[in-house]
Write a protein that holds these residues in place. Structure first.
Motif, PDB file in Angstrom:
ATOM      1  N   GLY A  36       0.672   2.170  -2.331  1.00 18.23           N
ATOM      2  CA  GLY A  36       1.383   1.703  -1.145  1.00 18.23           C
ATOM      3  C   GLY A  36       2.878   1.701  -1.319  1.00 18.23           C
ATOM      4  O   GLY A  36       3.628   1.928  -0.360  1.00 18.23           O
ATOM      5  N   PRO A  40       2.605   6.112  -0.010  1.00 15.82           N
ATOM      6  CA  PRO A  40       1.653   5.632   0.998  1.00 15.82           C
ATOM      7  C   PRO A  40       0.707   6.689   1.528  1.00 15.82           C
ATOM      8  O   PRO A  40      -0.437   6.377   1.891  1.00 15.82           O
ATOM      9  CB  PRO A  40       2.571   5.101   2.115  1.00 15.82           C
ATOM     10  N   ALA A 173       7.422   1.701   2.817  1.00 16.42           N
ATOM     11  CA  ALA A 173       6.448   0.913   2.069  1.00 16.42           C
ATOM     12  C   ALA A 173       6.300  -0.496   2.635  1.00 16.42           C
ATOM     13  O   ALA A 173       5.253  -1.128   2.466  1.00 16.42           O
ATOM     14  CB  ALA A 173       6.849   0.841   0.596  1.00 16.42           C
ATOM     15  N   VAL A 176       3.294  -0.907   4.727  1.00 16.99           N
ATOM     16  CA  VAL A 176       2.008  -1.079   4.040  1.00 16.99           C
ATOM     17  C   VAL A 176       1.811  -2.551   3.697  1.00 16.99           C
ATOM     18  O   VAL A 176       0.823  -3.181   4.102  1.00 16.99           O
ATOM     19  CB  VAL A 176       1.948  -0.212   2.767  1.00 16.99           C
ATOM     20  N   LEU A 380      -5.286   3.265   6.030  1.00 19.35           N
ATOM     21  CA  LEU A 380      -4.711   1.923   5.946  1.00 19.35           C
ATOM     22  C   LEU A 380      -5.500   0.952   6.814  1.00 19.35           C
ATOM     23  O   LEU A 380      -5.736  -0.201   6.432  1.00 19.35           O
ATOM     24  CB  LEU A 380      -3.244   1.967   6.375  1.00 19.35           C
TER      25      LEU A 380
END
Length: 406
Positions: A36, A40, A173, A176, A380
């Motif tokens: 992540g 990602p 990031a 995430v 995700l």
């Protein structure tokens, strides 16, 4: 062989699947924050690998059947829509429908693994995720204060990167960690949850502010509010958000049309930062094209063919579904989200459910940045589902144990 004699064999088989899934999740857990943070896009490979390794765990429970039927029907409709889509990829590997057809069983298998994993190993995997994401948050705090010095130093070891790209990647990031932090924090031991949540929250906010990721900042506001609603009204909160989410997928084109029709759309665009202004431009073009084919849409991946008005996709998940799959696709999306969130209603407050609702609302918010068919973005969402079923099972196990003690 008698049924009685065969019973131990069934228990042994079940145990081996549970243990195998548990060890796979333990192995994947430390990679979640690492991937992540550094890459990602690699989340798609990570989640797919978990699903592939845990295919023996794949099950469609009775309560899962409505969502499974909706997803399968939507996949069929997407496949049919390729027959009239103006986009024709040159290679099979670039065909979105092929990737979606492969990802559906793999991603479902990954979620099934989270549900069926051995309880002790599941707890271990959750703790590893929690510690890793807390460290992720601390790293983001350092990155925000030093203009991404850690990320730049790591890249010098294998691939030098421009400073502006490094800072942008660290900002990326934050989306995430900014998405999964509620469930990651709940995954920690109870005495550490508040501290871990603080590290993740502050890290996401600091880096998002430093590198200009407004959506991550908004997510930090929306997620706690959604969690509070689900906690305060455990039965009505999830159902209300399920209805609101279904309305979002059905009504977004009409909302954009209303703003453009009744307000000064161009004045609004010109007052916004460049990226937001471009996004509103994509939305305006999208509703024009949607109006030409409102029922069946233009076909899967057709968004790629509407440049320069739309670059790659409309940067809005509901609008992309409407544009490519039409009202049929929008109804399927609304039904999926409505069923998925509606089934989270509980008679009593649940921390795992509140965290799941928080992550789901953040996912919908962040959907204005990405194309809905991007592999890492879908993965995700699956990661959120995996953490959710694991934490719900963990919470149920604790309550059962407490009931036995009482």
């Amino acid at each position: 062989m008698s049924a009685k004699a065969g019973a131990p064999v069934l228990r042994s088989s079940s145990w081996s699947v549970e243990a195998w899934c548990g060890w796979v999740l333990v192995g994947a857990a430390p990679l979640v924050p690492v991937v992540g943070y550094l890459a990602p896009l690699g989340l798609a490979a990570l989640v797919s690998l978990v699903g592939l390794l845990c295919l023996p765990a794949l099950r469609i429970a009775d309560e899962d059947r409505p969502a499974a039927i909706i997803l399968f029907a939507a996949l069929i409709w997407a496949a049919v829509s390729t027959t009239w889509s103006p986009y024709h990829p040159g290679k099979v590997g670039n065909m979105t429908i092929v990737k979606l057809a492969l990802e559906l069983p793999l991603f479902w298998s990954a979620v099934s693994a989270g549900r069926r994993a051995d309880p002790a190993l599941r707890t271990r995997a959750l703790r590893v995720v929690a510690w890793g994401c807390a460290l992720f948050g601390v790293v983001l705090i350092v990155e925000a204060a030093t203009h991404a010095v850690i990320y730049k130093a790591l890249h010098r070891l294998y691939q030098p990167i421009r400073d502006d790209l490094a800072e942008s990647n660290v900002g990326h990031a934050t989306q995430v960690l900014g998405l999964i932090w509620p469930l990651a924090a709940v995954s920690a031991a109870p005495r550490l949850r508040a501290w871990f949540a603080l590290a993740m929250f502050v890290g996401t906010g600091a880096a998002a502010l430093a590198f200009g990721y407004d959506s991550s900042m908004l997510g930090l506001v929306l997620a706690p509010l959604a969690a509070a609603v689900a906690w305060r009204w455990p039965r009505g909160g999830p159902r209300a958000m399920a209805l609101a989410t279904a309305a979002l997928f059905l009504a977004t084109p009409f909302a954009v049309w209303a703003v453009r029709h009744f307000l000064d759309y161009e004045a609004i665009r010109s007052s916004l930062p460049r990226t937001d202004s471009m996004r509103l431009g994509y939305w305006s073009h999208a509703i024009d094209w949607i109006g030409d084919r409102p029922l069946r849409g233009w076909g899967l991946d057709a968004s790629r063919m509407f440049g320069p008005g739309i670059i790659l996709h409309p940067h809005n998940n509901p609008l992309q579904i409407w544009l490519e799959l039409g009202a049929v696709g929008a109804v399927a999306a609304a039904a999926f989200w409505g069923v998925t969130l509606g089934r989270l209603a509980r008679p009593e407050p649940s921390l795992a459910i509140a965290a799941t609702i928080a992550c789901a609302m953040a996912y919908l918010l962040f959907g204005v940045n990405f194309g809905i068919w991007q592999d890492w973005w879908l993965a995700l969402g699956v990661l959120v589902a995996m953490l959710s079923v694991m934490n719900v099972a963990e919470e149920a196990g604790r309550r059962t144990a407490q009931g036995r003690i009482a």
